[in-house]
Design a protein around this motif. Structure first.
Motif, PDB file in Angstrom:
ATOM      1  N   TRP A 266       0.814  -1.219   0.000  1.00 47.46           N
ATOM      2  CA  TRP A 266       0.000   0.000   0.000  1.00 47.46           C
ATOM      3  C   TRP A 266       0.843   1.263   0.000  1.00 47.46           C
ATOM      4  N   THR A 267       2.096   1.190   0.482  1.00 44.02           N
ATOM      5  CA  THR A 267       2.935   2.390   0.533  1.00 44.02           C
ATOM      6  C   THR A 267       3.337   2.883  -0.850  1.00 44.02           C
ATOM      7  N   GLU A 268       3.200   2.034  -1.886  1.00 44.95           N
ATOM      8  CA  GLU A 268       3.550   2.453  -3.251  1.00 44.95           C
ATOM      9  C   GLU A 268       2.839   3.750  -3.624  1.00 44.95           C
ATOM     10  N   ALA A 269       1.550   3.828  -3.318  1.00 48.93           N
ATOM     11  CA  ALA A 269       0.773   5.011  -3.701  1.00 48.93           C
ATOM     12  C   ALA A 269       1.247   6.252  -2.957  1.00 48.93           C
ATOM     13  N   TRP A 270       1.759   6.097  -1.740  1.00 49.69           N
ATOM     14  CA  TRP A 270       2.247   7.222  -0.956  1.00 49.69           C
ATOM     15  C   TRP A 270       3.574   7.755  -1.524  1.00 49.69           C
ATOM     16  N   LEU A 271       4.378   6.880  -2.100  1.00 42.65           N
ATOM     17  CA  LEU A 271       5.768   7.221  -2.409  1.00 42.65           C
ATOM     18  C   LEU A 271       6.048   7.421  -3.899  1.00 42.65           C
ATOM     19  N   GLU A 272       5.109   7.118  -4.771  1.00 39.02           N
ATOM     20  CA  GLU A 272       5.395   7.182  -6.197  1.00 39.02           C
ATOM     21  C   GLU A 272       5.558   8.629  -6.670  1.00 39.02           C
ATOM     22  N   ASP A 273       6.211   8.778  -7.819  1.00 39.25           N
ATOM     23  CA  ASP A 273       6.477  10.077  -8.439  1.00 39.25           C
ATOM     24  C   ASP A 273       5.751  10.124  -9.779  1.00 39.25           C
ATOM     25  N   PRO A 274       4.486  10.560  -9.812  1.00 40.48           N
ATOM     26  CA  PRO A 274       3.704  10.492 -11.055  1.00 40.48           C
ATOM     27  C   PRO A 274       4.344  11.222 -12.231  1.00 40.48           C
ATOM     28  N   GLN A 275       4.912  12.410 -11.983  1.00 44.65           N
ATOM     29  CA  GLN A 275       5.511  13.158 -13.085  1.00 44.65           C
ATOM     30  C   GLN A 275       6.718  12.413 -13.658  1.00 44.65           C
ATOM     31  N   GLY A 276       7.544  11.850 -12.775  1.00 43.40           N
ATOM     32  CA  GLY A 276       8.688  11.080 -13.246  1.00 43.40           C
ATOM     33  C   GLY A 276       8.276   9.871 -14.062  1.00 43.40           C
ATOM     34  N   VAL A 277       7.208   9.192 -13.622  1.00 47.19           N
ATOM     35  CA  VAL A 277       6.708   8.030 -14.359  1.00 47.19           C
ATOM     36  C   VAL A 277       6.201   8.450 -15.737  1.00 47.19           C
ATOM     37  N   GLU A 278       5.483   9.569 -15.815  1.00 47.43           N
ATOM     38  CA  GLU A 278       4.983  10.063 -17.099  1.00 47.43           C
ATOM     39  C   GLU A 278       6.131  10.296 -18.075  1.00 47.43           C
ATOM     40  N   GLU A 279       7.182  10.932 -17.613  1.00 46.95           N
ATOM     41  CA  GLU A 279       8.328  11.218 -18.479  1.00 46.95           C
ATOM     42  C   GLU A 279       9.027   9.934 -18.910  1.00 46.95           C
ATOM     43  N   GLU A 280       9.146   9.000 -17.984  1.00 47.13           N
ATOM     44  CA  GLU A 280       9.779   7.713 -18.288  1.00 47.13           C
ATOM     45  C   GLU A 280       8.987   6.959 -19.349  1.00 47.13           C
ATOM     46  N   VAL A 281       7.667   6.878 -19.183  1.00 44.84           N
ATOM     47  CA  VAL A 281       6.822   6.149 -20.128  1.00 44.84           C
ATOM     48  C   VAL A 281       6.804   6.839 -21.489  1.00 44.84           C
ATOM     49  N   ALA A 282       6.870   8.156 -21.519  1.00 42.74           N
ATOM     50  CA  ALA A 282       6.945   8.863 -22.798  1.00 42.74           C
ATOM     51  C   ALA A 282       8.174   8.426 -23.585  1.00 42.74           C
ATOM     52  N   THR A 283       9.287   8.208 -22.890  1.00 47.83           N
ATOM     53  CA  THR A 283      10.500   7.705 -23.550  1.00 47.83           C
ATOM     54  C   THR A 283      10.287   6.286 -24.064  1.00 47.83           C
ATOM     55  N   TYR A 284       9.665   5.432 -23.257  1.00 49.88           N
ATOM     56  CA  TYR A 284       9.373   4.067 -23.699  1.00 49.88           C
ATOM     57  C   TYR A 284       8.531   4.090 -24.975  1.00 49.88           C
ATOM     58  N   HIS A 285       7.484   4.893 -24.948  1.00 53.46           N
ATOM     59  CA  HIS A 285       6.565   4.964 -26.086  1.00 53.46           C
ATOM     60  C   HIS A 285       7.303   5.385 -27.346  1.00 53.46           C
ATOM     61  N   ARG A 286       8.097   6.430 -27.229  1.00 57.48           N
ATOM     62  CA  ARG A 286       8.820   6.927 -28.406  1.00 57.48           C
ATOM     63  C   ARG A 286       9.777   5.874 -28.973  1.00 57.48           C
ATOM     64  N   LEU A 287      10.505   5.207 -28.110  1.00 49.71           N
ATOM     65  CA  LEU A 287      11.508   4.256 -28.589  1.00 49.71           C
ATOM     66  C   LEU A 287      10.874   2.983 -29.152  1.00 49.71           C
ATOM     67  N   MET A 288       9.775   2.531 -28.556  1.00 48.50           N
ATOM     68  CA  MET A 288       9.099   1.361 -29.129  1.00 48.50           C
ATOM     69  C   MET A 288       8.538   1.681 -30.513  1.00 48.50           C
ATOM     70  N   GLU A 289       7.943   2.856 -30.652  1.00 52.57           N
ATOM     71  CA  GLU A 289       7.418   3.266 -31.958  1.00 52.57           C
ATOM     72  C   GLU A 289       8.546   3.410 -32.968  1.00 52.57           C
ATOM     73  N   GLU A 290       9.697   3.870 -32.507  1.00 50.03           N
ATOM     74  CA  GLU A 290      10.830   4.116 -33.396  1.00 50.03           C
ATOM     75  C   GLU A 290      11.478   2.825 -33.882  1.00 50.03           C
ATOM     76  N   HIS A 291      11.590   1.821 -33.019  1.00 43.48           N
ATOM     77  CA  HIS A 291      12.401   0.656 -33.352  1.00 43.48           C
ATOM     78  C   HIS A 291      11.615  -0.584 -33.776  1.00 43.48           C
ATOM     79  N   ALA A 292      10.392  -0.740 -33.300  1.00 44.54           N
ATOM     80  CA  ALA A 292       9.623  -1.933 -33.674  1.00 44.54           C
ATOM     81  C   ALA A 292       9.373  -1.954 -35.184  1.00 44.54           C
ATOM     82  N   ARG A 293       9.334  -3.155 -35.738  1.00 42.62           N
ATOM     83  CA  ARG A 293       9.088  -3.308 -37.176  1.00 42.62           C
ATOM     84  C   ARG A 293       7.620  -3.590 -37.467  1.00 42.62           C
ATOM     85  N   ARG A 294       6.770  -3.302 -36.513  1.00 41.07           N
ATOM     86  CA  ARG A 294       5.338  -3.478 -36.667  1.00 41.07           C
ATOM     87  C   ARG A 294       4.654  -2.398 -35.834  1.00 41.07           C
TER      88      ARG A 294
END
Length: 250
Positions: A10-38
């Motif tokens: 339950w402490t996960e919700a108290w301690l998470e960094d939503p803005q940091g996660v958003e920025e991290e996932v934006a990088t994941y999204h960009r790189l998967m779109e860039e490199h995947a062949r489908r």
């Protein structure tokens, strides 16, 4: 089982960094779109935890999550009711279907031996469509060193402080220790909980070989700034994002 992912999940919700996660996932999204062949539409998240990353991932993809710990999955399902979740071990789970991409953020560290790491990669490869991408976020041993972090959160009259110490074990161990100390204050009472984790720490060459053994074309990029804001004293916590692309295409 680790306290952090069971009775202290339950402490996960108290301690998470939503803005940091958003920025991290934006990088994941960009790189998967860039490199995947489908086109990347359906994504499998191995080691999804309490679903913090999924809140951002689900905006881009049709998402399926897998985690070993039921306490974490209960939180993930509550946070992301539209995501399909399964209880399972990333070393062995088989869902009977394939995906355009598989993502394993730093939960891959819980593969504490080379054998475990290979099993997790075999699971990912089994679920990957031709031309799909496997994205892994980790710390090559050459970049990693001892460090300390502090995370703080307060909600509903409960104050949580998490202190984390990372200690690199001798090279032959291919591991590091993470000791977590939770200070939980509620109603004037202090509860102190300690949790000990041993995690995998492999060389750059070992990571590259593991991707090659699965027949994946490797791309990589450094990922910085995610944990540095929480470090005690000055330091850096360099991470590396690997993307392996399966042969074939849509």
């Amino acid at each position: 089982m680790w306290k952090a992912y069971d009775e202290l999940a339950w402490t996960e919700a108290w301690l998470e960094d939503p803005q940091g996660v958003e920025e991290e996932v934006a990088t994941y999204h960009r790189l998967m779109e860039e490199h995947a062949r489908r086109p990347v539409r359906e994504v499998l998240h191995l080691g999804c935890g309490a679903g913090a990353h999924d809140r951002a991932l689900k905006r881009h993809f049709s998402l399926t999550g897998v985690d070993l710990n039921n306490a974490m999955l209960r939180l993930a399902r509550r946070a992301n009711p539209e995501v399909e979740y399964h209880q399972g071990d990333m070393r062995s789970v088989r869902l009977g279907r394939q995906f355009d991409a598989v993502v394993i953020p730093d939960s891959i560290d819980y593969m504490a031996s080379r054998d475990d790491l290979v099993l997790a990669f075999e699971t990912a490869r089994h679920h990957l469509r031709p031309g799909g991408a496997l994205l892994v976020v980790t710390k090559p041993r050459e970049l990693f060193h001892d460090n300390n972090f502090a995370y703080v959160g307060e909600r509903d009259g409960i104050h949580v402080t998490l202190l984390e110490n990372n200690h690199v074990l001798p090279p032959g161990d291919e591991q590091y220790e993470a000791v977590l100390v939770f200070l939980i204050r509620q109603g004037g009472e202090l509860d102190v909980q300690v949790d000990h984790h041993r995690l995998g720490l492999f060389t750059q060459a070992a990571w590259e070989q593991t991707f090659r053994d699965q027949g994946l074309e490797l791309h990589q990029q450094d990922l910085e700034g995610i944990y540095e804001p929480f470090m005690i004293a000055e330091g850096e916590y360099p991470m590396r994002l690997f993307i392996g692309v399966a042969p074939g295409s849509d």
